[in-house]
Design a protein around this motif. Sequence first.
Motif, short mmCIF file in Angstrom:
data_model
loop_
_atom_site.label_atom_id
_atom_site.label_comp_id
_atom_site.label_asym_id
_atom_site.label_seq_id
_atom_site.Cartn_x
_atom_site.Cartn_y
_atom_site.Cartn_z
N VAL A 175 0.83 -1.20 0.00
CA VAL A 175 0.00 0.00 0.00
C VAL A 175 0.87 1.25 0.00
O VAL A 175 0.60 2.23 -0.70
CB VAL A 175 -0.95 -0.01 1.22
CG1 VAL A 175 -1.65 1.35 1.38
CG2 VAL A 175 -1.98 -1.12 1.08
N GLU A 176 1.96 1.20 0.79
CA GLU A 176 2.87 2.36 0.84
C GLU A 176 3.48 2.62 -0.53
O GLU A 176 3.59 3.77 -0.98
CB GLU A 176 3.94 2.13 1.89
CG GLU A 176 4.80 3.36 2.17
CD GLU A 176 5.71 3.16 3.37
OE1 GLU A 176 6.28 4.16 3.83
OE2 GLU A 176 5.83 2.01 3.84
N ARG A 223 0.85 4.09 -2.96
CA ARG A 223 0.61 5.51 -2.73
C ARG A 223 1.74 6.35 -3.29
O ARG A 223 1.51 7.41 -3.88
CB ARG A 223 0.46 5.78 -1.22
CG ARG A 223 -0.76 5.16 -0.58
CD ARG A 223 -2.02 5.90 -0.92
NE ARG A 223 -2.05 7.21 -0.26
CZ ARG A 223 -3.07 8.05 -0.31
NH1 ARG A 223 -4.13 7.72 -1.03
NH2 ARG A 223 -3.05 9.20 0.31
N ASP A 228 1.44 6.65 -6.99
CA ASP A 228 0.14 7.19 -7.42
C ASP A 228 -0.69 6.12 -8.13
O ASP A 228 -1.35 6.39 -9.13
CB ASP A 228 0.32 8.42 -8.31
CG ASP A 228 -0.99 9.21 -8.43
OD1 ASP A 228 -1.83 9.10 -7.51
OD2 ASP A 228 -1.16 9.93 -9.44
N PRO A 234 -3.02 3.90 -6.26
CA PRO A 234 -3.61 3.38 -5.02
C PRO A 234 -4.64 2.29 -5.28
O PRO A 234 -5.12 2.10 -6.40
CB PRO A 234 -4.28 4.63 -4.43
CG PRO A 234 -4.60 5.47 -5.63
CD PRO A 234 -3.46 5.27 -6.59
N LEU A 294 -2.08 4.70 6.15
CA LEU A 294 -1.37 5.08 4.91
C LEU A 294 -2.32 5.60 3.85
O LEU A 294 -1.97 6.51 3.08
CB LEU A 294 -0.61 3.86 4.36
CG LEU A 294 0.59 3.37 5.18
CD1 LEU A 294 1.08 2.03 4.65
CD2 LEU A 294 1.72 4.40 5.12
N ASP A 295 -3.52 5.03 3.76
CA ASP A 295 -4.44 5.39 2.69
C ASP A 295 -5.84 5.57 3.28
O ASP A 295 -6.57 4.60 3.50
CB ASP A 295 -4.47 4.27 1.63
CG ASP A 295 -5.27 4.67 0.40
OD1 ASP A 295 -6.02 5.66 0.48
OD2 ASP A 295 -5.15 4.00 -0.64
N ARG A 333 -13.18 9.78 -4.82
CA ARG A 333 -11.99 10.54 -5.27
C ARG A 333 -12.40 11.76 -6.10
O ARG A 333 -11.81 12.84 -5.98
CB ARG A 333 -11.07 9.62 -6.08
CG ARG A 333 -10.22 8.70 -5.20
CD ARG A 333 -9.55 7.62 -6.01
NE ARG A 333 -8.64 8.13 -7.01
CZ ARG A 333 -7.35 8.43 -6.80
NH1 ARG A 333 -6.83 8.26 -5.59
NH2 ARG A 333 -6.57 8.86 -7.78
#
Length: 627
Positions: free
Chosen positions: A73-74, A77, A80, A82, A108-109, A165
Amino acid sequence: MRILIVDDEPMMHDSYRRSFAPVDHAEAGSLSAMAAELFGDEDGDGGAVRAHEPAETFDCVHHMQGLDAVAEVERARADDTPFAVAFIDIRMPPGIDGKETARRIRALDPDVNIVIVTGYSDFSLVEISKVAGPADKIFYIAKPFEVAEIVQTATALSHRWESDRALKAAREQLSRQVVLLEEQAAELAANEVKAIHIATHDALTDAPNRLAFLRALAERAKQPGRFAVAMIDLDKFKLVNDTLGHLAGDELIREICMILQDAVPPGGLVARLGGDEFGLLFETPGEQAAEMACTRVVHACAVELKVLGHAVQTAASAGVVTAGEGDNRDPIDLIRRADLALNDAKRQGRGLARLFDESMDEGVRVRRRIETGLSQAIARDELALVYQPIVAHGTFEVVGFEALLRWHTTEYGPISPATFIPIAEESNLIHELGDWVLEHSLDVLKTWPGQYVSVNFSPRQFRRHNFVGYIIERCQRAGVEPSRLQIEITETAIFDDADRAAETLYRLRQMGFRIALDDFGTGYSSLYNIRKFALDALKIDRSFIDGMSRERESAAIVRSIVHLAQSLNLTVIAEGVETAAQVDLLRVAGASHLQGYHFARPLAEAPAREMAHARFVQVEPATGTHG
């Protein structure tokens, strides 16, 4: 659609892979139905796949342990890319469990939708929501799961993620626009402060000017206690200008202004009213004390000054009037009476301070005659209305007319509204006159094809009981739509009781009436106050229009007013337009509507009706450019 799958059982990953393999049209139809149920879309599309279209394609990333998933996940992110949805098993020994995995992923997200997939009940949804919330982004699916359940959940949540989003981006864009608007408002406020200072201060001495003096006097007149107004004039000032030149005269004015500021009683105000004339405003216990204070001021001015290397013997004369609790406190009248006392001091030999008394005021007798005649003017049929067109800038289309009252007496001939309106305002005759003006204006309005009529209302009329009901009743009786009546009021009318005025204007606007703030720039305006009231138009005072071609300050004030109005979505009507050059300057400034002799003098009823039906005014075109 990027999907993250975290489970320590290889067989579960195989199940996920089979679930997210391409599906046929029948399965796609189920997805549409699921999306329709989630999003409330009766047509069944809801952003999901329709039965006749290919199924969604998912980009699935698989991990056996929570720590690996968190690292994934890191990276996503940072790149870009996700994830829209994360399917997480609760029990994943060794390493961190699903609850901790969900907590770290959420940290993180914040946008990802998390689905807890488990056959056990180690943690409740509430417990997981506390560490990996918000609750509306946490979901549960029990093991063993159905393929359709997994796919439908992934599809619906992926589309929801996209919508979230898009909404977030829109909010960020809106936030940036709000910041920009706030910056523009701050700039407007700064420009307003600068413009107000220019408008209210004398350029030569930086002392308050006539406008500021009148404003301060009006404010003081509202307060209890006795105060004094004095007029100071230099003796033989013209001789200094003629013999030593205007530079010496200017320097002498600056020196005298400083002397007056030192000599005025504590807390008093000194203003330069023009030329060699100054005004004083100060507190006083009585008439004799006021006269003595002015005598000290006159003595302070009787000195020898060095002006550009020349010795100049200065002297001054003064006239003073006081106003107590029961006295007439009209600012214009107080200045007029102080002027009468000043003139008497000059007739007595100059270098003196004189206290006003009634014997100096022929105007008092004239005033009484006017008040008596005005009370009979309607019965004698001495009143008449004339109408001055208001035109749209650019096309010169006549959009409305301002109704103006005229009084022609048999005994004295025509009397200026500037003379009789203030008297009517103070004597309560203003209500009778106002009723007559409104009734006749609405009758004439019915003969025009579509223009509005703009009627002036004095502060006392505006403050009358049930003013809104009174206006509505008059329009209903005349059969006139509210949108065809523009109510013109001055800044004094609304700022005397701002809260009550704001409510009154709001109710009038709700009923459809147009509201114009007259003589804008000469009263008590501020960005905050103007924003507070329900207005349609600002009318720029003719004094600023007249000075545009000669004074940078006037042009700057007009531009500032126009920009302020545009930012508040208000119409700007420039009054007193008399030349093609002024039309051109106002075009550059951005004024939307114009009024003045350049288009037409105030017209009687018949010519006004002809102009209304003609719709356009023929005028000399404005040419050239002006900075």
